[in-house]
Design a protein around this motif. Structure first.
Motif, mmCIF file in Angstrom:
data_model
loop_
_atom_site.group_PDB
_atom_site.id
_atom_site.type_symbol
_atom_site.label_atom_id
_atom_site.label_comp_id
_atom_site.label_asym_id
_atom_site.label_seq_id
_atom_site.Cartn_x
_atom_site.Cartn_y
_atom_site.Cartn_z
ATOM 1 N N SER A 202 -3.219 1.857 36.962
ATOM 2 C CA SER A 202 -3.347 0.495 37.492
ATOM 3 C C SER A 202 -2.140 -0.391 37.209
ATOM 4 N N ILE A 203 -1.181 0.108 36.429
ATOM 5 C CA ILE A 203 -0.048 -0.736 36.048
ATOM 6 C C ILE A 203 1.254 -0.208 36.647
ATOM 7 N N PRO A 204 2.250 -1.067 36.846
ATOM 8 C CA PRO A 204 3.517 -0.654 37.465
ATOM 9 C C PRO A 204 4.225 0.442 36.660
ATOM 10 N N ARG A 205 5.046 1.206 37.368
ATOM 11 C CA ARG A 205 5.734 2.345 36.753
ATOM 12 C C ARG A 205 6.592 1.924 35.569
ATOM 13 N N THR A 206 7.253 0.770 35.680
ATOM 14 C CA THR A 206 8.131 0.340 34.584
ATOM 15 C C THR A 206 7.357 0.179 33.277
ATOM 16 N N ILE A 207 6.156 -0.359 33.367
ATOM 17 C CA ILE A 207 5.334 -0.549 32.166
ATOM 18 C C ILE A 207 4.783 0.788 31.694
ATOM 19 N N ARG A 208 4.363 1.645 32.627
ATOM 20 C CA ARG A 208 3.885 2.982 32.241
ATOM 21 C C ARG A 208 4.961 3.729 31.476
ATOM 22 N N THR A 209 6.194 3.651 31.960
ATOM 23 C CA THR A 209 7.308 4.358 31.329
ATOM 24 C C THR A 209 7.552 3.844 29.916
ATOM 25 N N ILE A 210 7.480 2.524 29.758
ATOM 26 C CA ILE A 210 7.682 1.940 28.425
ATOM 27 C C ILE A 210 6.634 2.443 27.446
ATOM 28 N N VAL A 211 5.381 2.437 27.876
ATOM 29 C CA VAL A 211 4.288 2.839 26.986
ATOM 30 C C VAL A 211 4.351 4.327 26.665
ATOM 31 N N LYS A 212 4.646 5.146 27.673
ATOM 32 C CA LYS A 212 4.622 6.589 27.470
ATOM 33 C C LYS A 212 5.844 7.133 26.736
ATOM 34 N N GLU A 213 7.048 6.606 27.045
ATOM 35 C CA GLU A 213 8.231 7.266 26.493
ATOM 36 C C GLU A 213 9.414 6.355 26.186
ATOM 37 N N ASP A 214 9.594 5.304 26.941
ATOM 38 C CA ASP A 214 10.814 4.502 26.792
ATOM 39 C C ASP A 214 10.651 3.410 25.742
ATOM 40 N N HIS A 215 10.414 3.810 24.524
ATOM 41 C CA HIS A 215 10.336 2.862 23.411
ATOM 42 C C HIS A 215 10.851 3.547 22.148
ATOM 43 N N PRO A 216 11.388 2.773 21.224
ATOM 44 C CA PRO A 216 11.934 3.358 19.998
ATOM 45 C C PRO A 216 10.849 3.940 19.100
ATOM 46 N N GLU A 217 11.267 4.743 18.129
ATOM 47 C CA GLU A 217 10.317 5.430 17.261
ATOM 48 C C GLU A 217 9.502 4.489 16.396
ATOM 49 N N ASN A 218 10.007 3.292 16.163
ATOM 50 C CA ASN A 218 9.268 2.357 15.309
ATOM 51 C C ASN A 218 8.199 1.572 16.055
ATOM 52 N N VAL A 219 7.981 1.899 17.335
ATOM 53 C CA VAL A 219 6.936 1.257 18.135
ATOM 54 C C VAL A 219 5.779 2.230 18.348
ATOM 55 N N LEU A 220 4.570 1.750 18.127
ATOM 56 C CA LEU A 220 3.373 2.559 18.351
ATOM 57 C C LEU A 220 2.475 1.888 19.378
ATOM 58 N N PHE A 221 1.904 2.707 20.268
ATOM 59 C CA PHE A 221 0.900 2.248 21.222
ATOM 60 C C PHE A 221 -0.369 3.078 20.985
ATOM 61 N N PRO A 222 -1.165 2.710 19.979
ATOM 62 C CA PRO A 222 -2.338 3.514 19.622
ATOM 63 C C PRO A 222 -3.526 3.352 20.555
ATOM 64 N N GLY A 223 -3.420 2.443 21.529
ATOM 65 C CA GLY A 223 -4.530 2.223 22.439
ATOM 66 C C GLY A 223 -5.508 1.186 21.908
ATOM 67 N N TYR A 224 -6.715 1.207 22.455
ATOM 68 C CA TYR A 224 -7.735 0.234 22.075
ATOM 69 C C TYR A 224 -8.436 0.710 20.808
ATOM 70 N N ILE A 225 -8.377 -0.073 19.777
ATOM 71 C CA ILE A 225 -9.022 0.249 18.507
ATOM 72 C C ILE A 225 -9.849 -0.953 18.077
ATOM 73 N N LYS A 226 -11.082 -0.722 17.719
ATOM 74 C CA LYS A 226 -11.930 -1.835 17.300
ATOM 75 C C LYS A 226 -12.453 -1.587 15.883
ATOM 76 N N GLY A 227 -13.143 -2.563 15.353
ATOM 77 C CA GLY A 227 -13.765 -2.400 14.047
ATOM 78 C C GLY A 227 -12.822 -2.642 12.887
ATOM 79 N N ASP A 228 -13.077 -1.926 11.793
ATOM 80 C CA ASP A 228 -12.379 -2.169 10.535
ATOM 81 C C ASP A 228 -10.868 -2.013 10.645
#
Length: 348
Positions: A202-228
């Protein structure tokens, strides 16, 4: 008084700020003793309080009107915050605006989270009365907990003295995700964690690319996490950095403030009147300014605003919001009584 809280696509939107707004409404009404139902087939309610704008939402409004019920539309969405989100959102945003105006205009009263979003709606030419009421925050849920913080550190294997900067939001350009990653490149020794998820299709390719691969090692995209884990992250992190370009309020900011977290946001109109630069948060407009503040705040070169930020959250507690909602409900039902009296008078 009985209120039907309607929320179309609850499972789909549960991971968004709008999804949490419904939870807050349920809590708020319970706090002030207002009976509510989530049953869309219910007919013995007095007010339809509707939160979404899909096809079924449109039908619910029409059904309520035929039953002679009062309708309060919770205007979480505007054309402005629809733009720069999903694929094609900018192209269809003018149509979305027309649709929203049509729907919102059917209501007897509108509720929107901030004076800024109220001004936007009035600028659309909507003449329905509008109340500005925050989505609210559960202060107890975000109290600091060493147990929750430890779960966060263990989950992400946070080393001792490791500096951590977090953000929470959907994978939207307007949320500032591109800037978040760019700032992370400038601070390779800090860990940047972006909590949240949006279906990749549902999101543009540029954003998909950033989330999947085009980001430095110190960036994490763990997804949706709830609770503690996420609640521990809010208080254990060193900074909540929210570079969003457009919001109607920003529930995640309230969550960070309630956690007594240091908050850094983009200087945009929605915060006028409740967030103040260098008082209860810090604000920047460019990545250069953000870069300065990140370094200065993480390294304690400038005063923190944590306590003043928490004071803002206290002003928007769920208990307070419950009383504000009740006031609007009573106003709408009071108007109904006056109208009925006038009709009987004219008949006589």
């Amino acid at each position: 008084m009985k209120v039907l809280l309607y929320f179309e696509g609850e499972k789909i939107l549960a991971k968004s700020g709008i999804g949490r707004a419904l939870d807050h409404q349920k809590r708020a009404l319970s706090e002030v003793g207002i009976e509510y139902t989530l049953d869309a087939d219910c007919t013995d309610y007095d007010i339809l309080h509707i939160n979404t704008y899909g096809i079924n939402s449109h039908s619910m409004v029409n059904k309520a009107k035929k039953l002679g019920k009062k309708v309060i539309y919770h205007a979480h969405s505007t054309e402005e915050d629809f733009r720069n989100s999903f694929i094609g959102s900018n192209q269809v945003s003018p149509l979305v605006k027309k649709y929203l105006v049509s729907l919102y205009s059917k209501a007897d009263y509108l509720i929107t989270p901030t004076p800024y979003s109220k001004d936007l709606l009035e600028g659309y030419g909507i003449t329905v009365p509008i109340a500005s009421i925050s989505n609210g925050i559960d202060l107890k849920r975000f109290e600091r907990s060493e147990e929750k913080e430890q779960k966060f550190r263990e989950y992400f294997k946070i080393e001792e003295k490791q500096k951590v900067i977090i953000c929470v939001g959907l994978y939207f350009e307007r949320k500032g995700i591109i800037d978040f990653v760019e700032l992370a490149r400038r601070f390779p020794d800090y860990r940047f964690i972006w909590f949240g998820h949006t279906p990749m299709y549902s999101i543009p390719r540029t954003i998909r690319t950033i989330v999947k691969e085009d980001h430095p090692e110190n960036v994490l995209f763990p997804g949706y996490i709830k609770g503690d884990i996420i609640e521990g992250a809010y208080s254990a992190a060193d900074l909540f950095f929210f570079p969003s370009y457009e919001e109607t309020e920003g529930i995640v900011i309230l969550e960070a403030l309630a956690s007594k977290q240091q908050v850094l946001v983009r200087d945009i109109p929605v915060y006028k009147g409740w967030l103040e630069d260098k008082v209860n948060c810090y604000m920047g407009k460019t990545n250069e300014e953000f870069s300065y503040f990140i370094d200065a705040l993480i390294e304690d070169k400038i005063p923190n605003t944590r306590q003043a930020g928490y004071d803002v959250a206290k002003q928007k507690s769920i208990e307070r919001i419950g009383h504000e909602l009740k006031s609007v409900y009573e106003k709408v039902l009071g108007t109904a009584v006056v109208e009925q009296a006038e009709c009987k008078h004219q008949e006589n």
